[in-house]
Design an enzyme around this catalytic site. Structure first.
Site, PDB file in Angstrom:
ATOM      1  N   ASP A  34       6.733   1.513  -1.563  1.00  0.00           N
ATOM      2  CA  ASP A  34       7.188   2.730  -2.253  1.00  0.00           C
ATOM      3  C   ASP A  34       6.283   3.885  -1.855  1.00  0.00           C
ATOM      4  O   ASP A  34       5.737   4.587  -2.708  1.00  0.00           O
ATOM      5  CB  ASP A  34       7.173   2.507  -3.768  1.00  0.00           C
ATOM      6  CG  ASP A  34       7.849   3.633  -4.536  1.00  0.00           C
ATOM      7  OD1 ASP A  34       8.791   4.245  -3.995  1.00  0.00           O
ATOM      8  OD2 ASP A  34       7.433   3.909  -5.674  1.00  0.00           O
ATOM      9  N   ASN A  36       2.288   8.746  -4.022  1.00  0.00           N
ATOM     10  CA  ASN A  36       1.429   7.564  -3.941  1.00  0.00           C
ATOM     11  C   ASN A  36       0.411   7.669  -2.809  1.00  0.00           C
ATOM     12  O   ASN A  36      -0.155   6.662  -2.387  1.00  0.00           O
ATOM     13  CB  ASN A  36       2.276   6.300  -3.762  1.00  0.00           C
ATOM     14  CG  ASN A  36       2.909   5.850  -5.059  1.00  0.00           C
ATOM     15  OD1 ASN A  36       2.398   6.139  -6.139  1.00  0.00           O
ATOM     16  ND2 ASN A  36       4.020   5.139  -4.975  1.00  0.00           N
ATOM     17  N   ASP A  95      -1.195   2.567  -5.800  1.00  0.00           N
ATOM     18  CA  ASP A  95      -0.039   2.005  -6.500  1.00  0.00           C
ATOM     19  C   ASP A  95       0.796   1.087  -5.606  1.00  0.00           C
ATOM     20  O   ASP A  95       1.873   1.452  -5.131  1.00  0.00           O
ATOM     21  CB  ASP A  95       0.837   3.104  -7.087  1.00  0.00           C
ATOM     22  CG  ASP A  95       1.829   2.546  -8.101  1.00  0.00           C
ATOM     23  OD1 ASP A  95       1.793   1.319  -8.353  1.00  0.00           O
ATOM     24  OD2 ASP A  95       2.634   3.321  -8.631  1.00  0.00           O
TER      25      ASP A  95
END
Length: 329
Positions: free
Chosen positions: A202, A207, A218
């Protein structure tokens, strides 16, 4: 078919302080809630004025083995001196449980989200990511899932069909275009098994922290998949802008890891899968007050009208020639 509500009611400040102190950390500040929807995440200071982040994991989302595999992956990267935010270990453990809630402690990393038009930063992302993938490709996840059409396309459809978010008069047009896009995805998303590696999963701008260097954080969505999944979300703007961004990222990336240019064909299928999964994700979590509060527009008719348009546009994007590092003449 929304998910059963998760009871976060026990996560009072006193409860969380007790959980943190149960592993030997003395908290000397309040708890500052950070932006997170899946989990509950807070920043705090200990008695030595060091800043930390505590993450309380959403119950039943991941198994203990899957969370530990996430931790082990980021710790492995950290041990290789790659700039990531990995959980802290206490007496050799990184995952803890307090009265049924699983949690982990992370260092509080400084920096700001990366600006996608900062080419120096993008090249740094490429170098960092090249090192990540070089190490990640050496073994596979045992417990984490593989990015799949079943999870990102078929399951969201089932969730959306079993609730009343899509207005009745739009259901036919919405699910017709959804099915048409799903058909395009099934024709185009066919990664080779050799292309599947451990991923961040992701890797959007939120992030990635930037302060003289790039730091990835993360890893909550880490999974197996093609390397391009960790690259394409950095590409924004018109086609010529995306090509420049891609070239800059890969220039840094290939200092450490070779990139299979055939994976560029997967960008638009992956983008479509993210669009579908995003809708299913919100619907699945709707009974969590954090979702109905932050995504209130999800229940508006205008949103679903726009989704019909967006899914049609994405079919058009998938029928165009994919990005290529070699100009077409």
């Amino acid at each position: 078919m929304t998910e059963q509500p998760v009871d976060y009611s026990l996560l009072s400040p006193d409860f969380m302080l007790d959980a943190i102190e149960s592993i030997g950390i003395r908290v000397d500040s309040g708890l500052l809630e950070l932006n997170s929807y899946e989990n509950r995440v807070f920043q705090f200071q200990d008695e030595d004025r060091q800043r930390f982040v505590v993450k309380f994991y959403r119950p039943e989302r991941w198994s203990d083995e899957q969370i530990q595999e996430e931790h082990n992956f980021s710790l492995e990267l950290e041990q290789a001196e790659i700039d990531v935010v990995a959980p802290l270990q206490f007496d050799g453990c990184s995952l803890f449980t307090y009265q049924g809630y699983r949690f982990a402690i992370f260092p509080s990393a400084g920096g700001r989200p990366i600006e996608v038009d900062n080419l120096d930063a993008l090249e740094s992302v490429g170098r960092n990511l090249g090192r990540v993938h070089q190490l990640a490709s050496k073994q596979s996840f045992l417990y984490r899932p593989t990015l799949s059409i079943a999870e990102f396309v078929q399951t969201p459809k089932q969730i959306l069909q079993h609730n009343n978010f899509v207005p009745a008069h739009l259901e036919t047009s919405f699910f017709d275009v959804y099915d048409a896009l799903a058909k395009e995805i099934m024709l185009q998303y066919k990664p080779d098994d050799k292309q599947l590696i451990r991923l961040h999963g992701d890797l959007h701008a939120g992030n990635i922290l930037w302060r003289d260097k790039v730091t990835l954080l993360d890893f909550d969505d880490c999974r197996q998949g093609p390397a391009i999944q960790d690259i394409w979300m950095m590409l924004h703007g018109e086609r010529h802008e995306q090509l420049l961004q891609l070239e800059v990222i890969l220039e840094g990336y290939e200092e450490f890891c070779s990139f299979d240019s055939k994976q560029l064909q997967l960008i638009e299928p992956l983008r479509a899968m993210r669009m579908m999964n995003y809708m299913g994700w919100i619907a699945k979590r709707w009974d969590d007050p954090a979702f109905s509060r932050h995504f209130s527009w999800f229940a508006d008719e205008q949103y679903w009208q726009q989704q019909v348009v967006s899914l049609h546009e994405q079919i058009g994007n998938m029928q165009k020639s994919p990005l290529s590092l070699i100009p077409n003449y």
